[in-house]
Write an enzyme that holds these catalytic residues in place. Structure first.
Site, mmCIF file in Angstrom:
data_model
loop_
_atom_site.group_PDB
_atom_site.id
_atom_site.type_symbol
_atom_site.label_atom_id
_atom_site.label_comp_id
_atom_site.label_asym_id
_atom_site.label_seq_id
_atom_site.Cartn_x
_atom_site.Cartn_y
_atom_site.Cartn_z
ATOM 1 N N GLY A 185 47.509 94.274 -36.801
ATOM 2 C CA GLY A 185 47.283 95.174 -35.676
ATOM 3 C C GLY A 185 45.822 95.594 -35.604
ATOM 4 O O GLY A 185 45.189 95.557 -34.538
ATOM 5 N N VAL B 48 53.510 95.364 -43.285
ATOM 6 C CA VAL B 48 52.464 94.368 -43.450
ATOM 7 C C VAL B 48 51.739 94.105 -42.136
ATOM 8 O O VAL B 48 50.593 93.625 -42.125
ATOM 9 C CB VAL B 48 53.088 93.061 -44.010
ATOM 10 C CG1 VAL B 48 53.992 92.401 -42.977
ATOM 11 C CG2 VAL B 48 52.028 92.088 -44.503
ATOM 12 N N LYS B 49 52.377 94.424 -41.020
ATOM 13 C CA LYS B 49 51.787 94.142 -39.712
ATOM 14 C C LYS B 49 50.669 95.108 -39.338
ATOM 15 O O LYS B 49 49.963 94.883 -38.353
ATOM 16 C CB LYS B 49 52.875 94.175 -38.638
ATOM 17 C CG LYS B 49 53.972 93.127 -38.826
ATOM 18 C CD LYS B 49 53.441 91.712 -38.714
ATOM 19 C CE LYS B 49 54.571 90.696 -38.727
ATOM 20 N NZ LYS B 49 54.110 89.317 -38.541
ATOM 21 N N ASP B 50 50.480 96.171 -40.119
ATOM 22 C CA ASP B 50 49.328 97.043 -39.881
ATOM 23 C C ASP B 50 48.034 96.245 -39.945
ATOM 24 O O ASP B 50 47.092 96.478 -39.181
ATOM 25 C CB ASP B 50 49.247 98.151 -40.943
ATOM 26 C CG ASP B 50 50.395 99.119 -40.882
ATOM 27 O OD1 ASP B 50 51.192 99.050 -39.933
ATOM 28 O OD2 ASP B 50 50.491 99.964 -41.799
#
Length: 472
Positions: free
Chosen positions: A48, A43-45
């Site tokens: 980022g 989910v951190k894509d």
């Protein structure tokens, strides 16, 4: 041609999958949003990409620049993927408890990895956040992503995750369940869903039971990328600005064992290889579904892939050593050597600020009661009614050795005992075979070990007790 120009075009737009539940016809339907199918695997894509794009627009990051971040791994990976695609140098500061798979993946993207001890108070200059800020400041062209306080973090989910869920459910979602780490996912997604639904969507946080978000005492826990850990010597507990508490209706605490075993069941029963925080989220979502009723639609975020935790949550040996698995009931286990009465009382424990004199007093009292005169110890205090976790067991103190140090002048009674700790005692999980534990103690020439259950120290056990519980 159906093709994309950049890997960043493959971020987000992850599918919803209906999860099988055991609640029957009276339970709400539960959908999982499979964020591990994003290009970088988590989910951190989303944040980022959004944080880097915003930094570029604001003139904070330019050609030849260096992206710096403190991370538990996933945000670092999302940033590293985007940085690699745009030609930026990447430096990620990680706590030393981060899974080896995440470290390897970061290096595969060309990121420079800086490891720092995980058990430090926030004010310590070697803390991951302080280290990352210092590196960014000292690096020409350096930019600190700062996911904890960067408004682009929740904004990324407000602009993408929330609209995707609303579209995918046809506006039928009634409950969102998400873990809380930096708070960006639940805050941005939840705010969008509340706004578009006219305030009818309920937003529920899923949190490790000891995390302060859900009212825990902040002690270490074993689920990565979720919760808020607080060192007992941290002066001011500052929560991330990315976490908007006004969006969240309530927070459900989930024990580590339930989180981990839920992740394992998702892999073995539904073919979903997800991480520990996904187990936390699904465990909470199942509770919400059971109480919400058959007309409700529950969506939960599955943040990352279990491939990043193969040496942890999916490794039976790792789980057995920490006491998260109960082992073979047909075998005599380490837990069988611990009397029930011993399990019920907190394990005596010394912290680094205990004086040598007080440590000697405590150890002598143990010997007078006929108990072994050795205690586990750690660098920071543990409450009298709380069992220390495995990461807090940084050393041990034995009466004979400490008394000898005082007699020789190597230790002064008023000294903190932290300067006189021996190596930590061996640790065995309650589910490990007693025979193997005894063999290890014998091979190392040791007499005492710490017994762990669900990652917490519950008792000391000696070679004699292990030997006594084994068949002749």
């Amino acid at each position: 041609m159906e093709a994309h120009e950049s890997v960043t075009e493959l971020i987000g737009n992850t599918p919803l999958l209906r999860l099988r539940t055991s609640g029957g016809s009276q339970s709400a339907v539960v959908y999982g949003k499979l964020e591990y199918l994003s290009a970088g695997g988590s989910v951190k894509d989303r944040i980022g990409l959004r944080m880097i794009e915003q930094a570029e627009q604001d003139g904070l990051l330019g050609p030849g620049g260096t992206v710096v971040e403190a991370s538990s791994g996933n945000t670092g990976l999302g940033l590293a993927m985007v940085a690699a695609s745009r030609g930026y140098r990447m430096v990620v500061v990680l706590p030393d408890r981060t899974s080896s798979e995440k470290v390897a993946a970061l290096r595969a993207f060309g990121a420079e990895v800086v490891l720092r001890p995980s058990g430090l108070p926030l004010e310590d200059p070697e803390h991951v956040l302080k280290t990352a800020a210092r590196i960014a400041e000292e690096t020409p062209g350096g930019w600190l992503a700062g996911q904890y306080d960067n408004p682009a973090n929740p904004q990324a989910h407000y602009l993408t995750t929330g609209p995707e869920i609303w579209r995918q459910t046809g506006g039928r979602i009634t409950h969102l369940v998400s873990c809380i780490g930096t708070g960006g996912t639940i805050s941005g997604t939840g705010r969008y869903l509340k706004e578009v639904s006219g305030g009818t969507v309920q937003v529920i946080g899923a949190d490790p039971a000891s995390s302060v978000y859900s009212g825990g005492d902040g002690r270490p826990y074993f689920v990565e990328a979720a919760g808020h850990w607080r060192h007992p010597e941290t002066v001011e507990d500052v929560w991330p600005q990315s976490y908007h508490q006004d969006v969240v209706d309530r927070v459900l605490p989930i024990e580590d064992r339930e989180s981990i075993l839920t992740s394992r069941r998702l892999a073995r029963e539904q073919g979903l290889l997800v991480g520990g925080s996904a187990g936390t989220a699904v465990a909470a979502a199942l509770r919400v579904a059971a109480e919400a009723g058959p007309e409700a639609v529950v969506v939960t975020i599955l943040p990352d892939s279990g491939r990043q935790y193969l040496t942890k949550y999916f490794d039976d040996d790792w789980l057995l050593r920490l006491g998260f698995l109960d082992g073979d009931p047909a075998t005599v286990r380490v837990g069988d050597a611990v009397p029930a009465a011993t399990r019920e009382r907190p394990l005596p424990y010394l912290n680094g600020r205990t004086t040598v004199a007080d440590a000697l007093t405590a150890l002598r009292e143990l010997r007078e009661r006929g108990e072994r005169a050795v205690l586990p110890a750690g660098p920071c205090p543990v409450g009298p009614e709380r069992r220390p976790t495995a990461p807090e067991l940084a050393g041990s103190v034995a009466l004979d050795r400490l008394a000898e140090a005082v007699a020789s002048g190597a230790a002064v009674p008023g000294d903190p005992v932290a300067g006189h700790l021996a190596v930590p005692l061996p640790q065995f999980g309650t589910g490990q075979p007693a025979e193997k534990a005894l063999a290890e103690l014998t091979e190392r020439g040791l007499e005492t070990a710490v017994v762990l259950h669900d990652g917490h120290a519950i008792a000391l056990v000696g070679a004699a007790e292990l030997r006594a519980c084994l068949p002749a």
